[in-house]
Write a protein that holds these residues in place. Sequence first.
Motif, PDB file in Angstrom:
ATOM      1  N   LEU A 135      -0.576  -3.760   3.580  1.00 10.17           N
ATOM      2  CA  LEU A 135       0.745  -2.833   3.682  1.00 10.17           C
ATOM      3  C   LEU A 135       1.760  -3.468   4.343  1.00 10.17           C
ATOM      4  CD1 LEU A 135       1.942   0.004   2.888  1.00 10.17           C
ATOM      5  CD2 LEU A 135       1.069   0.754   4.953  1.00 10.17           C
ATOM      6  N   SER A 136       1.230  -4.186   5.475  1.00 11.74           N
ATOM      7  CA  SER A 136       2.453  -4.730   6.155  1.00 11.74           C
ATOM      8  C   SER A 136       3.245  -5.789   5.498  1.00 11.74           C
ATOM      9  CB  SER A 136       1.683  -5.432   7.709  1.00 11.74           C
ATOM     10  OG  SER A 136       0.819  -6.023   7.194  1.00 11.74           O
ATOM     11  N   SER A 406      -0.711   9.719  12.642  1.00 12.10           N
ATOM     12  CA  SER A 406      -0.615   9.027  11.292  1.00 12.10           C
ATOM     13  C   SER A 406      -1.252   7.683  11.278  1.00 12.10           C
ATOM     14  CB  SER A 406       0.543   8.731  10.914  1.00 12.10           C
ATOM     15  OG  SER A 406       1.188  10.129  10.664  1.00 12.10           O
ATOM     16  N   THR A 407      -1.486   6.905  12.602  1.00  9.90           N
ATOM     17  CA  THR A 407      -1.893   5.647  12.953  1.00  9.90           C
ATOM     18  C   THR A 407      -3.515   5.936  12.538  1.00  9.90           C
ATOM     19  OG1 THR A 407      -0.431   4.703  14.180  1.00  9.90           O
ATOM     20  CG2 THR A 407      -2.271   3.459  14.264  1.00  9.90           C
ATOM     21  N   LEU A 412      -8.488   4.902   9.077  1.00  4.90           N
ATOM     22  CA  LEU A 412      -9.629   5.238   8.233  1.00  4.90           C
ATOM     23  C   LEU A 412      -9.440   4.901   6.751  1.00  4.90           C
ATOM     24  CD1 LEU A 412     -11.951   7.351   7.497  1.00  4.90           C
ATOM     25  CD2 LEU A 412     -10.482   8.981   7.223  1.00  4.90           C
ATOM     26  N   LEU A 413      -8.012   4.860   6.273  1.00  8.96           N
ATOM     27  CA  LEU A 413      -7.769   4.247   5.019  1.00  8.96           C
ATOM     28  C   LEU A 413      -7.932   2.775   5.071  1.00  8.96           C
ATOM     29  CD1 LEU A 413      -4.853   6.809   4.161  1.00  8.96           C
ATOM     30  CD2 LEU A 413      -6.860   6.727   2.653  1.00  8.96           C
ATOM     31  N   ARG A 414      -8.074   1.993   6.050  1.00  8.60           N
ATOM     32  CA  ARG A 414      -8.053   0.720   6.206  1.00  8.60           C
ATOM     33  C   ARG A 414      -7.049  -0.079   5.735  1.00  8.60           C
ATOM     34  NH1 ARG A 414     -11.435  -4.315   4.498  1.00  8.60           N
ATOM     35  NH2 ARG A 414     -11.544  -5.392   6.636  1.00  8.60           N
ATOM     36  N   LEU A 415      -5.877   0.690   6.113  1.00  6.97           N
ATOM     37  CA  LEU A 415      -4.581  -0.080   5.936  1.00  6.97           C
ATOM     38  C   LEU A 415      -4.059  -1.158   6.559  1.00  6.97           C
ATOM     39  CD1 LEU A 415      -2.262   3.306   4.593  1.00  6.97           C
ATOM     40  CD2 LEU A 415      -3.339   1.577   3.432  1.00  6.97           C
ATOM     41  N   THR A 434     -15.972  -2.002  -0.072  1.00  8.27           N
ATOM     42  CA  THR A 434     -14.494  -2.490  -0.730  1.00  8.27           C
ATOM     43  C   THR A 434     -13.429  -1.450  -0.522  1.00  8.27           C
ATOM     44  OG1 THR A 434     -15.171  -1.189  -2.860  1.00  8.27           O
ATOM     45  CG2 THR A 434     -15.762  -3.543  -2.693  1.00  8.27           C
ATOM     46  N   GLN A 435     -12.105  -1.820  -0.360  1.00  8.51           N
ATOM     47  CA  GLN A 435     -11.157  -1.071   0.056  1.00  8.51           C
ATOM     48  C   GLN A 435     -10.913  -0.002  -1.311  1.00  8.51           C
ATOM     49  OE1 GLN A 435      -7.802  -2.947   2.191  1.00  8.51           O
ATOM     50  NE2 GLN A 435      -9.180  -4.793   1.663  1.00  8.51           N
TER      51      GLN A 435
END
Length: 621
Positions: A135-136, A406-407, A412-415, A434-435
């Motif tokens: 995401l970054s 939110s972080t 947890l979403l592995r972003l 797997t993501q």
Amino acid sequence: MFAPLFRFLESRIDVFAPFDERQTPPTGVFRFMWHHIKGVKGWMALIMLTGLGFSGIEAAMYLMVGWFVDLLTKNSPEQVFSEHGWLLIGAALVVTVARPLIYFANHAIVDQVVVPQITNQIRWRNHVYTLGHALSYFQNDFAGRLSSRVIQAGQAIRGATIEVIDDLWYALIFASVAIGFFGSTSLWLAMPVIVWLAAYVALLIYFVPRAKKRSEANSLGRSSTTGRIVDAYTNILTVKLFARADAERSAVRDSLTRWNASFLNLSRLITGVSVILQTMNSLLVVATAWLCLHLWSQGEMTPGAVAASIGLVLRLVQMSSWLIHLVRGIFENIGSVQESMETIAKPHDLPDAPDAVPLQVTQGGVRFEHVRFNYGKPQGLFENLDLEIKPGEKIGLVGPSGAGKSTLVNLLLRLYPLDSGRILVDGQDIAHVTQESLRSQIGMVTQDNSLLHRSIGDNIAYGRTGATQDEIAAAAKRAAAHDFVLGLSDQDGRQGFDSRVGERGVKLSGGQRQRIAIARVLLKDAPILILDEATSALDSEVEAEIQAQLSTLMEGKTVIAIAHRLSTIAALDRLIVLDKGRIVDMGSHDELVRRGGLYARLWARQSGGFLALADSERIPA
């Protein structure tokens, strides 16, 4: 007639052929290009061979003209037909049959087999690889610039490759035939061409690096101007709300001024080099014609050889302007490849582990163990954080802005990758699943629900592949969106669920976008549910209507809810109070208010008092 042949040729390269989308493309322009074209190297060799054949025939045609002129001047008509008829027929067959066939083969391979397919295959593979970035990566760049680099890579790699092996090859063969013919006639005749070629190469050596540098500056100006314009269009509401149209016009004007200056700088170079080249060309034509005249007068050249020599020189002169711009275009394409490579060919920051397996969720328990995360800063946001959420438990994350709510759900979403520690879902470390499978098991409604510029139905169906129209409509009803959706229409006359929502859903109000997003998650029906300010954009009446549906949705699921408006989460099983990345308290609403800590202060600030909740109002686990 040619349709079946074209269809056969067009199916030789599979644009969407499987490939290892985790493999980082190599750096280095030529290695990056080879990485994308090595799969079609056989076709590239055929392009080169057919180009060699065609350029050879093209050059030979000028020699045929000389032979033909000499044939007519030295023989009577009867001798021409009786003694040289078969040679004339053979020459005619070469021109009328072999030349068109080789031309067709060359262009069929280039235009039907390679150019469309390999161009879009490169775009497809770069797009798929780019989607795998963290995401970054997307947060640190313009979406328009990223998409531009993905699109231009295919065209630039294909253009540079085809131009080198097809067009430059053609010019090289032609020049070689000309020098060979002149040299066989007289070394003096070859001298002007040799001097001209040396001067031409020197001109290229001077021109190309400067043209490349100025083209890069021009390309940068184009990218900067495009980015500035796209940024203004994307944030047009902010531009208008803050009355900044003049500032945006001024910024684009400055950017266009710099772009125009770089473009003029390039144009000055091209004009100057073109004038020098045309002077060289004129001198070559005059020198060759004078030498031909002199050699003819001495009986060392036939009229046919004179005609062939002047024809070859005129063809070289004609090709020279085209060739110098071709070489410039090749280097511009290489510059574009380099730009794309620098953007695309970066290792994925957050790849799946080599041993990653699909996540299997049977209960929905979540556990954070000794989690440390700091967004790459020296001071950690989370230091040794531990938290367990039982299967089916509904928890609320509470705390001031910047506390880490939110972080925590993003981790947890592995972003983002953890610095240390681990997060488990039903005992499975999410770093080793797997993501795609992880996120498929989590439904999330965020406070910023931008929609895709597609139909309402498509946006809701994004929650589940293959959803039927009835299922889409049912989800919209449960999200209190069905009635307003039926009243929508777009500029193309599409209505209801078929109407388009505009880029990022701008044609809908904030509350309407949020209801569509909730419908999407309702349709997804994942076992773990995250609500990040899920009703923040709704008025009280609609919020109450949706809260009832959310209560039904949450039954049997593990729920993590974030809300600054504490009344929306006060009835959850447990509230986790965060402050500066630490869990400072936890418990039910009643317990936290009685303890008088941070939560109680936040509650008092919002409500001015205590709101008792009966046990019957609590959401069942």
